[in-house]
Scaffold this active site. Structure first.
Site, PDB file in Angstrom:
ATOM      1  N   LYS A 116      54.999  31.298  23.175  1.00  0.00           N
ATOM      2  CA  LYS A 116      55.230  32.160  22.015  1.00  0.00           C
ATOM      3  C   LYS A 116      53.921  32.621  21.378  1.00  0.00           C
ATOM      4  O   LYS A 116      53.839  33.741  20.878  1.00  0.00           O
ATOM      5  CB  LYS A 116      56.075  31.423  20.985  1.00  0.00           C
ATOM      6  CG  LYS A 116      57.467  31.171  21.517  1.00  0.00           C
ATOM      7  CD  LYS A 116      58.411  30.936  20.384  1.00  0.00           C
ATOM      8  CE  LYS A 116      59.794  30.710  20.926  1.00  0.00           C
ATOM      9  NZ  LYS A 116      60.820  30.893  19.929  1.00  0.00           N
ATOM     10  N   GLU A 200      54.707  29.942  11.336  1.00  0.00           N
ATOM     11  CA  GLU A 200      54.972  31.318  10.918  1.00  0.00           C
ATOM     12  C   GLU A 200      55.387  31.309   9.463  1.00  0.00           C
ATOM     13  O   GLU A 200      55.932  30.320   8.972  1.00  0.00           O
ATOM     14  CB  GLU A 200      56.128  31.914  11.733  1.00  0.00           C
ATOM     15  CG  GLU A 200      55.704  32.577  13.014  1.00  0.00           C
ATOM     16  CD  GLU A 200      56.869  33.127  13.810  1.00  0.00           C
ATOM     17  OE1 GLU A 200      56.648  33.447  14.975  1.00  0.00           O
ATOM     18  OE2 GLU A 200      57.995  33.221  13.285  1.00  0.00           O
ATOM     19  N   HIS A 235      70.082  28.707  14.174  1.00  0.00           N
ATOM     20  CA  HIS A 235      69.212  29.620  14.911  1.00  0.00           C
ATOM     21  C   HIS A 235      69.753  29.985  16.285  1.00  0.00           C
ATOM     22  O   HIS A 235      69.009  30.429  17.154  1.00  0.00           O
ATOM     23  CB  HIS A 235      67.782  29.059  15.040  1.00  0.00           C
ATOM     24  CG  HIS A 235      67.186  28.648  13.742  1.00  0.00           C
ATOM     25  ND1 HIS A 235      67.045  29.527  12.689  1.00  0.00           N
ATOM     26  CD2 HIS A 235      66.730  27.454  13.298  1.00  0.00           C
ATOM     27  CE1 HIS A 235      66.521  28.883  11.666  1.00  0.00           C
ATOM     28  NE2 HIS A 235      66.324  27.629  12.002  1.00  0.00           N
ATOM     29  N   ARG A 298      64.386  37.583  30.663  1.00  0.00           N
ATOM     30  CA  ARG A 298      65.580  37.393  31.502  1.00  0.00           C
ATOM     31  C   ARG A 298      66.708  38.259  30.963  1.00  0.00           C
ATOM     32  O   ARG A 298      66.566  38.894  29.934  1.00  0.00           O
ATOM     33  CB  ARG A 298      66.015  35.929  31.437  1.00  0.00           C
ATOM     34  CG  ARG A 298      66.253  35.525  29.990  1.00  0.00           C
ATOM     35  CD  ARG A 298      66.794  34.144  29.837  1.00  0.00           C
ATOM     36  NE  ARG A 298      66.602  33.653  28.486  1.00  0.00           N
ATOM     37  CZ  ARG A 298      67.398  33.904  27.451  1.00  0.00           C
ATOM     38  NH1 ARG A 298      68.455  34.680  27.607  1.00  0.00           N
ATOM     39  NH2 ARG A 298      67.153  33.407  26.256  1.00  0.00           N
TER      40      ARG A 298
HETATM   41  P1  ADP Z   1      64.144  30.417  19.908  1.00  0.00           P
HETATM   42  O1  ADP Z   1      63.297  30.922  21.027  1.00  0.00           O
HETATM   43  O2  ADP Z   1      64.145  28.950  19.753  1.00  0.00           O
HETATM   44  O3  ADP Z   1      65.506  31.033  19.903  1.00  0.00           O
HETATM   45  P2  ADP Z   1      63.145  32.408  18.010  1.00  0.00           P
HETATM   46  O4  ADP Z   1      61.713  32.574  17.726  1.00  0.00           O
HETATM   47  O5  ADP Z   1      63.774  33.427  18.907  1.00  0.00           O
HETATM   48  O6  ADP Z   1      63.411  30.945  18.573  1.00  0.00           O
HETATM   49  O7  ADP Z   1      63.965  32.371  16.643  1.00  0.00           O
HETATM   50  C1  ADP Z   1      65.327  32.091  16.614  1.00  0.00           C
HETATM   51  C2  ADP Z   1      65.877  32.397  15.246  1.00  0.00           C
HETATM   52  O8  ADP Z   1      65.224  31.609  14.253  1.00  0.00           O
HETATM   53  C3  ADP Z   1      65.682  33.829  14.787  1.00  0.00           C
HETATM   54  O9  ADP Z   1      66.676  34.697  15.270  1.00  0.00           O
HETATM   55  C4  ADP Z   1      65.741  33.669  13.278  1.00  0.00           C
HETATM   56  O10 ADP Z   1      67.067  33.514  12.837  1.00  0.00           O
HETATM   57  C5  ADP Z   1      65.031  32.353  13.060  1.00  0.00           C
HETATM   58  N1  ADP Z   1      63.588  32.570  12.837  1.00  0.00           N
HETATM   59  C6  ADP Z   1      62.596  32.484  13.738  1.00  0.00           C
HETATM   60  N2  ADP Z   1      61.398  32.737  13.170  1.00  0.00           N
HETATM   61  C7  ADP Z   1      61.634  33.001  11.878  1.00  0.00           C
HETATM   62  C8  ADP Z   1      60.802  33.324  10.743  1.00  0.00           C
HETATM   63  N3  ADP Z   1      59.477  33.394  10.844  1.00  0.00           N
HETATM   64  N4  ADP Z   1      61.413  33.516   9.551  1.00  0.00           N
HETATM   65  C9  ADP Z   1      62.759  33.413   9.409  1.00  0.00           C
HETATM   66  N5  ADP Z   1      63.575  33.102  10.421  1.00  0.00           N
HETATM   67  C10 ADP Z   1      63.038  32.894  11.643  1.00  0.00           C
END
Ligand code: ADP
Length: 514
Positions: A116, A200, A235, A298
């Site tokens: 990431k 973040e 999430h 993917r």
């Molecule tokens: P993963 O790869 O574990 O699915 P992601 O980075 O895609 O993680 O994030 C999954 C979810 O987590 C997002 O769709 C959102 O709902 C929440 N999320 C991730 N980063 C943030 C952020 N910086 N602020 C608020 N919500 C976040």
């Protein structure tokens, strides 16, 4: 074109890929673990190969076995589906070494995007706005403290190797940081074998909007518009739709162009998704601000909503692109029509904290009719194994506009009947009735807020006389009747409907659940 493809997956996605192969005149070879011998993907495939016992570490996650089967079956290509090995660069590498075409991006692009922090750098280099946060992994708790203070609370600790919402902790105050850091590290270590974390800024109530991209091996990249995936629990996505209710042609063009730039900077080919968080902002020229989140290298679970609004078959596109065919469309050829919504139907008891509920399916009535698509793999008599993800099916509905898609989804949920196990179908009924959902006012915390709400307490006495809640009694009776019939109702139904269903069950000889 390939003559035979090995599908290195199971369940609904294996069935989905077999369907694309069948339409293209390609033979589909399936693999299965011991508990999947009678799985629908095995029954539908042209040929099937046993790869070991139920635990995925001994079957679906064994690259050596998959390559050996691909060779034995003389498959020219391998489709990884999603989950399992789909984002492990070791699989495309092993394929390349064995002269098998991997249907997905190159191992190098996957490796870059899989981290990431590396993907954030690629996005920043491509000039895309990125969620504010750290560039590199955190070296220590002290460093996390400094970075969090600089960013401003709340912050989000995330796993560098993350996926599926694992290894993620929201931190509201400096006092919570140490415990969250420890928990997130150990969760990341357990899930990915890599404990590294980064930070973040936590964006409050954002929308999750992602862009589907397609790239060929000749340098052409296009985007297929967006999917809104804000409806999540822990999430993890539960409902997805396209178009996003916040989308405008200008915002789509801007996000689409950013996604294509990121994919190009990462050397990405085949189908992929660039995820963003979106916040409404009065001051922003497009009415919204968007921030790069991550890349999914993917095919995604929610790809059907894009298929329904663009009319494209993403799996067939993936296969053609992997075979080296140039993209058959330019960006201006892509048109979006109508609205699509998807619900992920899980063997989970929504009334009991979404506890997984594998087991035997005693009754199955799939919805059908105009605008309804079900991508599933289960049938009556199938025993949902406890070893794998409890996704049973995806219910996807299309309409000329959002209101029609929603009405069809509601209607389809009423028709959907899965007996013998608990599912989250009743939860979707409730969600679809939420005013915010109906209005398209979505954010990633909506479901959690809804689940946190306590039902309003009804008065138990009026003028000293006990009040009997007739609705609650009726609901309880319906549940009891349903349970004794081995049924889990998708929605509360009227007494006469219930009686008709019971009569139908008696005719079919479905006995009570044991
Ligand atoms: P993963 O790869 O574990 O699915 P992601 O980075 O895609 O993680 O994030 C999954 C979810 O987590 C997002 O769709 C959102 O709902 C929440 N999320 C991730 N980063 C943030 C952020 N910086 N602020 C608020 N919500 C976040």
């Amino acid at each position: 074109m390939f003559r035979k493809i090995l599908i290195a997956n199971r369940g609904e996605i294996a069935v989905r890929i077999i369907r694309a192969c069948r339409e293209m005149g390609i033979r589909a070879a399936a693999v299965y673990s011991d508990v999947d011998r009678a799985s629908e993907h095995v029954l539908l495939a042209d040929e099937a190969y046993a790869i070991g016992p139920a635990p995925s570490t001994e079957s679906y996650l064994r690259i050596d076995k998959l390559i050996e089967v691909a060779r034995r079956a003389q498959a020219e290509a391998l489709h990884p589906g999603y989950g399992f090995l789909a984002e492990n660069p070791a699989l495309p590498r092993a394929c390349r070494e064995s002269g098998i075409v991997f249907i997905g991006p190159s191992a190098e692009a996957m490796e870059l995007m899989g981290s990431k922090t590396a993907a954030r750098e690629v996005a920043a280099r491509a000039g895309a706005p990125v969620v504010p946060g750290a560039k590199e992994a955190l070296g220590s708790l002290a460093e996390a403290g400094e970075r969090a203070a600089a960013l401003g609370y709340p912050v989000l600790l995330k796993a560098v190797a993350g996926g599926g919402g694992k290894g993620m902790r929201r931190v509201e105050t400096p006092a919570e940081l140490a415990a969250a850091f420890r928990d997130a590290r150990s969760e990341a270590e357990n899930a990915f074998g890599d404990a590294s974390l980064y930070l973040e800024k936590y964006l409050e109530r954002p929308r999750h909007v992602e862009i589907q991209i397609l790239g060929d091996l000749h340098g052409h990249l296009i985007h297929l518009g967006e999917r809104e995936c804000s409806l999540q629990r822990r999430h993890q996505k539960l409902v997805e739709e396209s178009p996003s209710p916040v989308m405008t042609a200008e915002l789509r063009a801007a996000m689409g162009e950013a996604a294509v730039r990121i994919a190009r900077a990462g050397g990405y080919t085949n189908a992929g998704t660039i995820e963003f968080l979106v916040k409404r902002s009065e001051g922003a020229p497009l009415g919204c601000e968007f921030f790069f989140l991550e890349v999914n290298a993917r095919l995604q679970v929610e790809h059907p909503v894009t298929e329904l609004v663009t009319g494209l078959d993403l799996v067939k596109e993936q296969i053609r692109l992997a075979a080296g065919e140039p993209l058959a469309y330019r960006q201006e050829d892509i048109q979006w029509r109508g609205h699509a919504l998807e619900c992920r139907v899980y063997a989970e008891d929504a009334e009991n904290n979404f506890f997984p509920c594998p087991g035997r399916i005693t009754r199955l009535e799939r919805p059908a009719g105009p605008g309804v698509r079900v991508d599933g793999y289960v049938y009556e008599g199938w025993n949902v194994p406890l070893e794998y993800d409890p996704l049973l099916a995806k219910l996807i509905c299309w309409g000329n506009d959002r209101a029609e898609a929603l009405a069809r989804l509601r209607r389809a949920l009423d028709e959907y009947l899965i007996g013998g196990i608990q599912t989250n179908l009743p939860f979707f009924r409730r969600l679809l009735d939420r005013a915010e959902f109906v209005r398209g006012e979505l954010d990633t915390e909506l479901i959690e807020r809804m689940l946190d709400e306590k039902p309003a307490a009804a008065p138990s006495r009026i003028f000293g006389t006990p009040v009997v809640d007739a609705a609650a009694v009726a609901a309880a009776l319906t549940e009891v009747t349903a349970a004794t019939n081995g049924l889990r109702l998708a929605a509360p139904v009227s007494r006469w409907k219930q009686a008709a269903r019971e009569a139908a069950l008696r005719r079919l000889g479905s006995g009570p659940r044991r």
